[in-house]
Design an enzyme around this catalytic site. Structure first.
Site, PDB file in Angstrom:
ATOM      1  N   THR A 205       0.768  -1.039  -0.056  1.00  0.00           N
ATOM      2  CA  THR A 205      -0.023   0.191  -0.104  1.00  0.00           C
ATOM      3  C   THR A 205       0.867   1.225   0.012  1.00  0.00           C
ATOM      4  O   THR A 205       1.929   1.337   0.705  1.00  0.00           O
ATOM      5  CB  THR A 205      -0.676   0.154   1.317  1.00  0.00           C
ATOM      6  N   ASP A 236      -6.990  -2.175   6.154  1.00  0.00           N
ATOM      7  CA  ASP A 236      -6.812  -1.168   7.204  1.00  0.00           C
ATOM      8  C   ASP A 236      -6.637   0.221   6.224  1.00  0.00           C
ATOM      9  O   ASP A 236      -7.060   1.136   6.861  1.00  0.00           O
ATOM     10  CB  ASP A 236      -5.532  -1.323   7.909  1.00  0.00           C
ATOM     11  N   THR A 256       1.516   0.067   6.537  1.00  0.00           N
ATOM     12  CA  THR A 256       1.459  -0.634   5.348  1.00  0.00           C
ATOM     13  C   THR A 256       1.751  -2.134   5.724  1.00  0.00           C
ATOM     14  O   THR A 256       2.328  -2.256   6.786  1.00  0.00           O
ATOM     15  CB  THR A 256       2.405  -0.391   4.362  1.00  0.00           C
ATOM     16  N   GLY A 257       1.173  -3.014   5.081  1.00  0.00           N
ATOM     17  CA  GLY A 257       1.351  -4.521   5.400  1.00  0.00           C
ATOM     18  C   GLY A 257       0.126  -5.373   5.477  1.00  0.00           C
ATOM     19  O   GLY A 257      -1.023  -5.069   4.560  1.00  0.00           O
ATOM     20  N   ASP A 258       0.212  -6.322   6.490  1.00  0.00           N
ATOM     21  CA  ASP A 258      -1.103  -7.261   6.553  1.00  0.00           C
ATOM     22  C   ASP A 258      -2.234  -6.424   7.134  1.00  0.00           C
ATOM     23  O   ASP A 258      -2.372  -6.217   8.469  1.00  0.00           O
ATOM     24  CB  ASP A 258      -0.557  -8.257   7.447  1.00  0.00           C
ATOM     25  N   GLY A 259      -3.053  -5.979   6.258  1.00  0.00           N
ATOM     26  CA  GLY A 259      -4.216  -4.862   6.767  1.00  0.00           C
ATOM     27  C   GLY A 259      -5.162  -5.788   7.784  1.00  0.00           C
ATOM     28  O   GLY A 259      -5.891  -4.864   8.743  1.00  0.00           O
TER      29      GLY A 259
END
Length: 345
Positions: A205, A236, A256-259
């Protein structure tokens, strides 16, 4: 990592009547996740051309949507289980505490632009799905297919691999071996939460924070979400306080990452609150990551933070395949967008 400037020190020459040396003030400031340089530059040139912090965030994220940054922003990437690409975006004004966001947006390429229209032309915060598309069309956006040959090929390959990976659990048939449709079993076994290994390149993202030279703040995100997600899933990115957050009284942050994991901890809001409490941006980011690690030690994620004096920082959770996080910075002390890296913790 942090870059810090002491505000009283910066103000002292003004108090004494001594002009500041040109370039000694780090503001304005643009920071964004990942090495998406063109997005950083688009935001910066918006600022130096007289645009607001909100304008800069919109232009920066829109550049990534146009360029399909990393295949994880904009059209033609991250197809869901049925092969469709949908978009999530949000934009936040830290002066008025206004937010506009869209989730599961279909058939509209400029998601951050639609989010801006939600902020400016409604009293709502978040619009989703087909109704968000109808709103976008009413605002003058063009409805068009978001799929491309690339996204269709990704989906076809996923089907050929028995729909692996996917995000189902406690269903039949066994989702680790077969495609759906799935249904719940007659008896649900209570087992420990399984951790799925994640592809870090499916979560890139763009999150952006901007501090205007006046101290006004803004933040925003744009993404096409998780590859092969269950249709209807929203992460997220479009959620204020999760994907991004801004407040002129403290600063701004983005994640940013695993929402699905990040969403449960409101990391951007928490980072801004840590800065409000006196933590420098790097420490605020680190504390956010530590908080999530206690519950999800193997989660994939990173946070960027900036305060209203122009200090900034970032932090990330260390994984075997993710040991450093790259982010972009442009401020008045640089004559170009700079890629910086932070070691994960």
């Amino acid at each position: 990592m942090a870059r810090k400037w002491n505000l009283p020190f910066l103000l002292l020459p003004l108090v004494l009547g001594i002009p500041l040396v040109r370039g000694s003030n780090p503001l304005p400031l643009v920071v964004n996740t990942w090495p998406f340089k063109n997005a950083t530059e688009a935001a910066w040139w918006t600022l130096v051309s007289g645009g607001s912090a909100l304008d800069a965030v919109e232009k920066g994220c829109a550049m990534c949507e146009k360029e399909q940054c990393g295949g994880t922003v904009g059209f033609g990437g991250s197809p869901d289980e049925v092969g469709e690409t949908t978009l999530d975006a949000m934009i936040m004004d830290g002066t008025a505490m206004d937010v506009g966001a869209v989730g599961g947006l279909r058939r509209i390429k400029n998601a951050i632009g639609v989010a801006r229209k939600v902020l400016e032309h409604t009293t709502h915060t978040l619009l989703v799905g087909d109704s968000a598309t109808k709103f976008a069309v009413s605002m003058g956006f063009t409805s068009e297919d978001l799929s491309t040959n690339t996204s269709r090929a990704l989906h076809s390959d996923w089907l050929s691999r028995n729909c692996q990976p996917n995000y189902w659990r406690n269903v039949i048939p066994d989702p680790s071996k077969y495609c759906g449709p799935y249904k719940p079993p007659d008896f649900l076994e209570q087992n420990n939460r399984a951790h799925k290994e994640v592809d870090i390149h499916s979560h890139d993202t763009i999150g952006m924070v901007v501090i205007h030279k006046t101290g006004h703040t803004a933040a925003g995100t744009s993404t096409n979400g998780l590859k092969f997600k269950i249709p209807g899933r929203v992460g997220d990115s479009p959620i204020p306080g999760a994907g991004a957050y801004a407040d002129d009284m403290a600063g701004a942050a983005a994640a940013t990452g695993d929402g699905d994991t990040l969403l449960r901890f409101l990391p951007s809001y928490q980072a801004v609150e840590y800065m409000r409490g006196g933590d420098d941006p790097a420490r605020a980011c680190q504390k956010v990551i530590s908080r999530i690690q206690k519950y999800y030690p193997k989660f994939f994620g990173a946070v960027i933070c900036a305060n209203v004096t122009g200090s900034y920082g970032a932090a990330c959770n260390r994984l075997p395949t993710f040991t450093q996080f790259s982010f972009m910075v442009y401020n008045s002390l640089h004559n170009q967008a700079i890629e910086e890296k932070v070691d994960c913790m």
